[in-house]
Motif scaffolding. Structure first.
Motif, PDB file in Angstrom:
ATOM      1  N   MET A  70      37.322 -33.033  -2.950  1.00  6.49           N
ATOM      2  CA  MET A  70      36.821 -31.756  -2.435  1.00  6.49           C
ATOM      3  C   MET A  70      35.983 -32.001  -1.179  1.00  6.49           C
ATOM      4  O   MET A  70      35.097 -32.853  -1.165  1.00  6.49           O
ATOM      5  N   SER A  71      36.282 -31.265  -0.129  1.00  5.59           N
ATOM      6  CA  SER A  71      35.581 -31.432   1.141  1.00  5.59           C
ATOM      7  C   SER A  71      34.338 -30.555   1.194  1.00  5.59           C
ATOM      8  O   SER A  71      34.312 -29.446   0.661  1.00  5.59           O
ATOM      9  N   TRP A  72      33.291 -31.045   1.862  1.00  8.27           N
ATOM     10  CA  TRP A  72      32.071 -30.256   2.053  1.00  8.27           C
ATOM     11  C   TRP A  72      32.202 -29.270   3.198  1.00  8.27           C
ATOM     12  O   TRP A  72      31.378 -28.364   3.364  1.00  8.27           O
ATOM     13  N   GLN A  73      33.283 -29.411   3.991  1.00  8.63           N
ATOM     14  CA  GLN A  73      33.422 -28.613   5.203  1.00  8.63           C
ATOM     15  C   GLN A  73      33.999 -27.218   4.905  1.00  8.63           C
ATOM     16  O   GLN A  73      34.674 -27.026   3.898  1.00  8.63           O
ATOM     17  N   PRO A  74      33.736 -26.251   5.783  1.00 12.34           N
ATOM     18  CA  PRO A  74      34.278 -24.903   5.569  1.00 12.34           C
ATOM     19  C   PRO A  74      35.801 -24.896   5.700  1.00 12.34           C
ATOM     20  O   PRO A  74      36.379 -25.708   6.416  1.00 12.34           O
ATOM     21  N   THR A  75      36.413 -23.948   4.999  1.00  9.66           N
ATOM     22  CA  THR A  75      37.871 -23.804   5.088  1.00  9.66           C
ATOM     23  C   THR A  75      38.275 -22.911   6.257  1.00  9.66           C
ATOM     24  O   THR A  75      39.447 -22.907   6.645  1.00  9.66           O
ATOM     25  N   MET A  76      37.339 -22.136   6.799  1.00  6.69           N
ATOM     26  CA  MET A  76      37.610 -21.309   7.977  1.00  6.69           C
ATOM     27  C   MET A  76      37.083 -22.031   9.220  1.00  6.69           C
ATOM     28  O   MET A  76      35.908 -22.420   9.266  1.00  6.69           O
ATOM     29  N   ASP A  77      37.953 -22.213  10.215  1.00  6.18           N
ATOM     30  CA  ASP A  77      37.507 -22.917  11.420  1.00  6.18           C
ATOM     31  C   ASP A  77      36.722 -21.973  12.338  1.00  6.18           C
ATOM     32  O   ASP A  77      36.659 -20.756  12.132  1.00  6.18           O
ATOM     33  N   TRP A  78      36.103 -22.525  13.370  1.00  5.22           N
ATOM     34  CA  TRP A  78      35.224 -21.772  14.262  1.00  5.22           C
ATOM     35  C   TRP A  78      35.976 -20.689  15.021  1.00  5.22           C
ATOM     36  O   TRP A  78      35.457 -19.583  15.223  1.00  5.22           O
ATOM     37  N   HIS A  79      37.217 -20.968  15.401  1.00  6.01           N
ATOM     38  CA  HIS A  79      38.015 -19.983  16.120  1.00  6.01           C
ATOM     39  C   HIS A  79      38.242 -18.747  15.247  1.00  6.01           C
ATOM     40  O   HIS A  79      38.067 -17.600  15.698  1.00  6.01           O
ATOM     41  N   HIS A  80      38.621 -18.963  13.984  1.00  2.00           N
ATOM     42  CA  HIS A  80      38.828 -17.836  13.077  1.00  2.00           C
ATOM     43  C   HIS A  80      37.518 -17.129  12.761  1.00  2.00           C
ATOM     44  O   HIS A  80      37.503 -15.900  12.569  1.00  2.00           O
ATOM     45  N   ALA A  81      36.418 -17.873  12.704  1.00  2.00           N
ATOM     46  CA  ALA A  81      35.114 -17.261  12.449  1.00  2.00           C
ATOM     47  C   ALA A  81      34.758 -16.267  13.548  1.00  2.00           C
ATOM     48  O   ALA A  81      34.229 -15.180  13.283  1.00  2.00           O
ATOM     49  N   LYS A  82      35.043 -16.624  14.787  1.00  2.00           N
ATOM     50  CA  LYS A  82      34.758 -15.725  15.904  1.00  2.00           C
ATOM     51  C   LYS A  82      35.652 -14.493  15.841  1.00  2.00           C
ATOM     52  O   LYS A  82      35.193 -13.362  16.111  1.00  2.00           O
ATOM     53  N   GLN A  83      36.913 -14.692  15.471  1.00  2.00           N
ATOM     54  CA  GLN A  83      37.819 -13.552  15.358  1.00  2.00           C
ATOM     55  C   GLN A  83      37.401 -12.624  14.221  1.00  2.00           C
ATOM     56  O   GLN A  83      37.471 -11.393  14.349  1.00  2.00           O
ATOM     57  N   ARG A  84      36.957 -13.208  13.104  1.00  2.00           N
ATOM     58  CA  ARG A  84      36.477 -12.393  11.984  1.00  2.00           C
ATOM     59  C   ARG A  84      35.274 -11.561  12.417  1.00  2.00           C
ATOM     60  O   ARG A  84      35.172 -10.365  12.100  1.00  2.00           O
ATOM     61  N   SER A  85      34.370 -12.173  13.155  1.00  2.00           N
ATOM     62  CA  SER A  85      33.192 -11.465  13.651  1.00  2.00           C
ATOM     63  C   SER A  85      33.580 -10.286  14.536  1.00  2.00           C
ATOM     64  O   SER A  85      32.977  -9.214  14.475  1.00  2.00           O
ATOM     65  N   GLN A  86      34.613 -10.475  15.350  1.00  2.00           N
ATOM     66  CA  GLN A  86      35.075  -9.395  16.222  1.00  2.00           C
ATOM     67  C   GLN A  86      35.636  -8.228  15.406  1.00  2.00           C
ATOM     68  O   GLN A  86      35.423  -7.057  15.756  1.00  2.00           O
ATOM     69  N   VAL A  87      36.350  -8.548  14.310  1.00  2.00           N
ATOM     70  CA  VAL A  87      36.872  -7.496  13.436  1.00  2.00           C
ATOM     71  C   VAL A  87      35.716  -6.691  12.838  1.00  2.00           C
ATOM     72  O   VAL A  87      35.735  -5.452  12.834  1.00  2.00           O
ATOM     73  N   LEU A  88      34.692  -7.372  12.361  1.00  2.00           N
ATOM     74  CA  LEU A  88      33.547  -6.681  11.771  1.00  2.00           C
ATOM     75  C   LEU A  88      32.834  -5.803  12.809  1.00  2.00           C
ATOM     76  O   LEU A  88      32.391  -4.695  12.498  1.00  2.00           O
ATOM     77  N   SER A  89      32.750  -6.294  14.024  1.00  2.00           N
ATOM     78  CA  SER A  89      32.122  -5.501  15.091  1.00  2.00           C
ATOM     79  C   SER A  89      32.924  -4.239  15.378  1.00  2.00           C
ATOM     80  O   SER A  89      32.354  -3.154  15.589  1.00  2.00           O
ATOM     81  N   LEU A  90      34.240  -4.364  15.373  1.00  2.00           N
ATOM     82  CA  LEU A  90      35.099  -3.192  15.595  1.00  2.00           C
ATOM     83  C   LEU A  90      34.943  -2.168  14.478  1.00  2.00           C
ATOM     84  O   LEU A  90      34.940  -0.954  14.725  1.00  2.00           O
ATOM     85  N   ILE A  91      34.829  -2.650  13.242  1.00  2.00           N
ATOM     86  CA  ILE A  91      34.650  -1.741  12.110  1.00  2.00           C
ATOM     87  C   ILE A  91      33.348  -0.959  12.263  1.00  2.00           C
ATOM     88  O   ILE A  91      33.308   0.267  12.089  1.00  2.00           O
ATOM     89  N   ARG A  92      32.289  -1.657  12.610  1.00  2.00           N
ATOM     90  CA  ARG A  92      30.991  -0.981  12.759  1.00  2.00           C
ATOM     91  C   ARG A  92      31.024   0.010  13.922  1.00  2.00           C
ATOM     92  O   ARG A  92      30.439   1.100  13.838  1.00  2.00           O
ATOM     93  N   LEU A  93      31.714  -0.339  14.997  1.00  2.00           N
ATOM     94  CA  LEU A  93      31.854   0.586  16.125  1.00  2.00           C
ATOM     95  C   LEU A  93      32.647   1.819  15.704  1.00  2.00           C
ATOM     96  O   LEU A  93      32.297   2.955  16.065  1.00  2.00           O
ATOM     97  N   PHE A  94      33.710   1.611  14.950  1.00  2.00           N
ATOM     98  CA  PHE A  94      34.557   2.691  14.453  1.00  2.00           C
ATOM     99  C   PHE A  94      33.723   3.728  13.709  1.00  2.00           C
ATOM    100  O   PHE A  94      33.823   4.944  13.951  1.00  2.00           O
TER     101      PHE A  94
END
Length: 325
Positions: free
Chosen positions: A1-25
């Motif tokens: 079992m790895s200690w590292q996250p399963t979501m990489d930094w690129h996907h983390a930034k994209q996820r953040s953008q989705v959440l920002s769009l939802i809040r703007l909506f």
């Protein structure tokens, strides 16, 4: 079992953008973000949902050597309806929810949920708004809509509002999905849900999101029964790319009907060999005060992000799944 996250930094930034769009909506629609507790003194009675349970030893109502049971919330629904009954307006919440279910491609026992309520909306009005949100986030084509009854007739040549055990077993046999436990099943709803999950869901919403609405009244959950056809509940679900993405209701506001449904849930829990659960008295008190006419929907954020990012498993859009938490 790895200690590292399963979501990489690129996907983390994209996820953040989705959440920002939802809040703007929601900001543009004057729907206000709220926050409610993750722990509660009671949980849902739904026979098909199991909550995580913990114990609190410092309740003002008991000695510290005695523990009080608390439940990790399967959704913020009851708490948000308490807000509405107290005078809050249209609101939404992005929060963690917890369901004691098997971890898999589309489910982590701890997940992120978007839930919102619109005063004066019915379930068709809310479908329109869910469609607008999905078009913003997913850039998808116009969403298909079909009633639960028409869907079953089209896909398996069966009227789900006028059927019986033998007919349902016949359909399952025709599609070579029969097993011993199904032959012993005595619930029409369980067999309908099996056919929906195994025979129908994989074949809808592949390229275009699909709303299925007007579920059987026996599957109403917390939705109103239709005044036009008492056989159906004013409930919808949305499917896209093999994923059940959202579940919405024209919300039940009648407290006596809600109490009866909770009792029926507990009866079914007994039949399934599950423990019965205390009814949420705070929620009942809110209904007695008066829940305004509204529609509400719960949407899985992690699943939405999966589709937006074109990834194949939920682990790719969350940092630390349960197996790595």
């Amino acid at each position: 079992m790895s200690w590292q996250p399963t979501m990489d930094w690129h996907h983390a930034k994209q996820r953040s953008q989705v959440l920002s769009l939802i809040r703007l909506f929601f900001s543009e629609r004057d729907v206000i973000e709220v926050d409610t507790p993750l722990l509660s003194s009671s949980s849902v009675t739904d026979p098909h949902l199991d909550a995580f349970v913990t114990h609190f030893n410092y309740s003002v109502e008991s000695h510290c050597s005695e523990s009080t049971v608390l439940y990790a919330q399967t959704s913020p629904e009851f708490a948000m309806k308490r807000l509405l009954a107290s005078g809050y307006g249209c609101c939404y919440q992005i929060c963690k929810a917890f369901r004691h279910e098997q971890q898999g491609r589309y489910h982590n026992p701890e997940f992120t949920m978007l839930e919102w309520y619109r005063l004066g909306f019915n379930h068709f009005d809310l479908m329109d708004e869910v469609e607008e949100l999905m078009q913003l986030i997913l850039k998808c084509d116009k969403i298909e809509r079909i009633s639960y009854q028409a869907l079953f007739i089209n896909k398996v040549n069966l009227d789900p509002l006028n059927t019986n055990i033998n007919e349902l077993i016949g359909v399952i046999t025709q599609f070579d999905k029969l097993s011993d436990w199904l032959l012993e099943e005595e619930s029409v709803d369980t067999l309908l849900q099996f056919i929906m999950a195994e025979l129908i869901e994989p074949d809808i919403g592949k390229d275009t999101p699909c709303f299925v609405y007007d579920f059987p009244a026996s599957q109403a959950s917390l939705a109103k029964i239709s005044s036009k056809d008492i056989r159906v509940a004013e409930r919808f679900e949305c499917y896209y790319k093999g994923v059940e993405l959202a579940n919405g209701f024209n919300e039940l506001t009648n407290v006596e009907q809600q109490k009866l449904r909770f009792m029926q849930d507990n009866d079914l829990r007994k039949q399934l060999g599950k423990p019965t659960l205390e009814i949420d008295e705070n929620f009942i008190a809110a209904l007695e005060q008066g829940l305004p006419a509204c529609a509400g929907v719960a949407l899985g954020i992690d699943r939405l992000v999966m589709i937006a990012l074109s990834v194949n498993k939920i682990d790719d859009v969350i940092t630390f799944p349960l197996s790595n938490a």
